[in-house]
Enzyme design. Structure first.
Site, PDB file in Angstrom:
ATOM      1  CG  ASP A 103      31.334  38.371  35.460  1.00 14.79           C
ATOM      2  OD1 ASP A 103      31.533  37.638  34.490  1.00 14.79           O
ATOM      3  OD2 ASP A 103      31.555  39.595  35.450  1.00 14.79           O
ATOM      4  CG  ASP A 106      31.048  41.861  39.507  1.00 12.51           C
ATOM      5  OD1 ASP A 106      31.219  40.628  39.449  1.00 12.51           O
ATOM      6  OD2 ASP A 106      30.657  42.529  38.538  1.00 12.51           O
ATOM      7  CE1 TYR A 254      27.597  46.525  34.906  1.00  8.00           C
ATOM      8  CE2 TYR A 254      25.276  46.480  34.286  1.00  8.00           C
ATOM      9  CZ  TYR A 254      26.309  47.033  35.024  1.00  8.00           C
ATOM     10  OH  TYR A 254      26.067  48.080  35.876  1.00  8.00           O
ATOM     11  CD  GLU A 499      36.261  43.511  36.883  1.00 12.24           C
ATOM     12  OE1 GLU A 499      35.372  43.154  37.676  1.00 12.24           O
ATOM     13  OE2 GLU A 499      36.113  44.443  36.069  1.00 12.24           O
TER      14      GLU A 499
END
Length: 526
Positions: A103, A106, A254, A499
């Site tokens: 994704d 991670d 999430y 990220e």
């Protein structure tokens, strides 16, 4: 004295005439601006034109992040610090779920954003495949798409069962290790008739339907398989309605869904394009459209909300006067087109209805977390609509009392792309690997740990805390981006800003593909 007085009088009249001319000119200019640009449409672009090397280079870089995110047994691997990983994913259910893409930074495989990534990437290829081909990037884009759809096919083992997640995010986030060295458990999460997840099933249907169009000519058998899965998943999503966020509460942390009706309209729209079956068109323009399409109210296109994308996608049917569209459908489709126009008017900075949700330097800014997703997705829609207008010879877009041209939409799209590529207060490219200055501390496990490291789950956190730049460059990663005040903190622990994600990559690939050169839009995907 008398002669001097006459001279002064003549000068006064001359000055008055000059002022009058200026006033008249200003009025004419204002009227022209109010009534918009010329009614004469711009020429229809021909085959791909001159290449803009800036965007061509950026596109080549952006596509590389998909290679970095691949799970499974890597074939023809071009990323030196990546290797095979997650080879046993799905084995507890006798399934091969080793492919797909991680994704973000991670090792989770979240089906909802992954399917959205595939749908947007398919859309980009369908609209701009010739432009990708012009810079030798089409095969790369198709291969990246197929890596995801191979996984999605295997994740749908029967009509009403779809595996939507591999890995446990809580335990996954307790580790900082390379994907190749993972030892933690990889549990599976599914939706089914007793535990439905309409938004994920519908988004996966959209991904399968759009991808079936991408491979229709190059791999007809694969295309047929994708379309079969798309139809089944749409039926499952529509018949067993329920939010996956409510039925599987742990996903709320999430990828919490704010509703599933937008995904149903989105999936039906793609299935209509893939099948020409009127039942899908009736689905979107009937009561479902009236109830859920949010007509007249612009929304932001994202992994969670597909309405703006649906409105732009269905607008092409009106603009290109699809031959099979009956008059009974036209009025319903016009509602989508009018709302798509409202979306465009909100994006244009000089429009009377321009959104105020932007930074001082013009970047659309909606969310503190992953701020770049919305401006890039918005710019992708804007370049699409601009090209639809050009090809359909639609001269102008009316925004209340003013009007704008396809060129205005293209200018906006370029402004967002240029901001991402370095034209911003930080003088930094937010696309890793592009330009001389880009983030060095990307929040990404594989990039932050040396390839020869023997670090395990827990002791790998020393690489997260390290003050050294990442040893591996996450080339092509589009990071989260700036805060509203346009500052950016390049710190590995600052996951809000540094990220990256695969769905960010999908929208930037779409945008750059539309800017890399010019070409007429295809009238139909089939």
């Amino acid at each position: 004295m008398e002669a001097k007085s006459r001279s002064k009088g003549c000068f006064g009249w001359f000055l008055a005439l000059v002022i009058l001319a200026i006033v008249v000119g200003a009025i004419v200019y204002t009227v022209k601006k109010k009534t918009g640009h010329s009614d004469k449409p711009a020429p229809v672009p021909g085959p791909p034109g001159a290449i803009d090397q800036k965007y061509a280079s950026a596109l080549k870089i952006a596509l590389q992040f998909f290679d970095i995110q691949k799970s499974g047994k890597l074939v023809d691997n071009k990323i030196s610090w990546r290797g095979d990983s997650a080879l046993k994913d799905g084995s507890q259910a006798q399934l091969d779920l080793s492919k797909g893409m991680y994704d973000a930074g991670d090792h989770m495989k979240f089906g909802f954003p992954m399917a959205y990534t595939a749908t947007v990437l398919s859309w980009a290829i369908l609209e701009y495949g010739d432009q990708m081909e012009a810079v030798d990037q089409l095969k790369h884009a198709q291969a990246s798409l197929k890596w995801i759809t191979d996984y999605l096919i295997n994740a749908h083992p029967s009509e009403n069962v779809l595996y939507i997640q591999v890995g446990d995010p809580e335990s996954d986030h307790k580790c900082w290790d390379r994907p190749e060295a993972m030892t933690e458990e990889r549990p599976l999460t599914q939706i089914n008739t007793t535990c439905p997840g309409t938004e994920v099933a519908a988004e996966t249907a959209a991904a399968m339907a759009s991808a079936s169009l991408v491979f229709k000519t190059s791999d007809p058998a694969y295309s047929t398989k994708l379309l079969k899965h798309a139809k089944q998943l749409f039926n499952f999503a529509d018949k067993y309605q329920g939010s996956y966020s409510e039925n599987i509460p742990e996903v709320q942390t999430y990828y919490n869904s704010t509703g599933f009706h937008d995904e149903l309209l989105w999936a039906a729209s793609w299935l209509y394009h893939a099948t020409d079956d009127d039942s899908y068109l009736q689905y979107v323009i009937g009561q479902n459209g009236e109830d859920y399409a949010n007509f007249g109210s612009p929304t932001w296109f994202s992994w969670d909300n597909k309405l703006a994308g649906t409105q732009v996608l269905l607008s092409r049917l009106i603009l290109f006067k699809a031959k099979d569209i009956s008059n009974s459908y036209s009025s319903g489709l016009q509602n989508y087109k009018k709302t798509a126009e409202a979306v465009m008017c909100g994006l244009l900075p000089h429009s009377p209805t321009a959104t105020k949700s932007r930074t001082d330097n013009g970047l659309i800014w909606i969310s503190e977390w992953n701020a770049l997703q919305h401006p890039v997705a918005s710019a992708f829609l804007a370049i699409l609509y601009s090209d639809y207008m050009l090809t359909s010879q639609t001269a102008k877009l009316n925004c209340d009392s003013d009007s704008f041209t396809p060129a205005d939409l293209r200018k906006f799209a370029k402004s967002q792309a240029d901001y991402v590529l370095g034209k911003n207060p930080m003088k930094m490219s937010y696309l890793v690997g592009y330009g001389d200055k880009f983030p060095q501390y990307v929040h990404h496990r594989g990039a932050s740990i040396p390839a020869d490291s023997k670090s395990s789950c827990k002791d790998g956190f020393r690489w997260l805390e390290s003050s050294d730049p990442n040893p591996n460059v996450a080339t092509g990663a589009l990071v989260g981006g700036p805060f509203l005040n346009e500052t950016f903190i390049d710190s590995r622990n600052n996951s809000q800003q540094v990220e990256p994600s695969t769905y960010n990559s999908a929208v930037i690939v779409g945008l750059l593909s539309g800017l890399v050169t010019t070409s007429s839009a295809v009238n139909s995907f089939t």
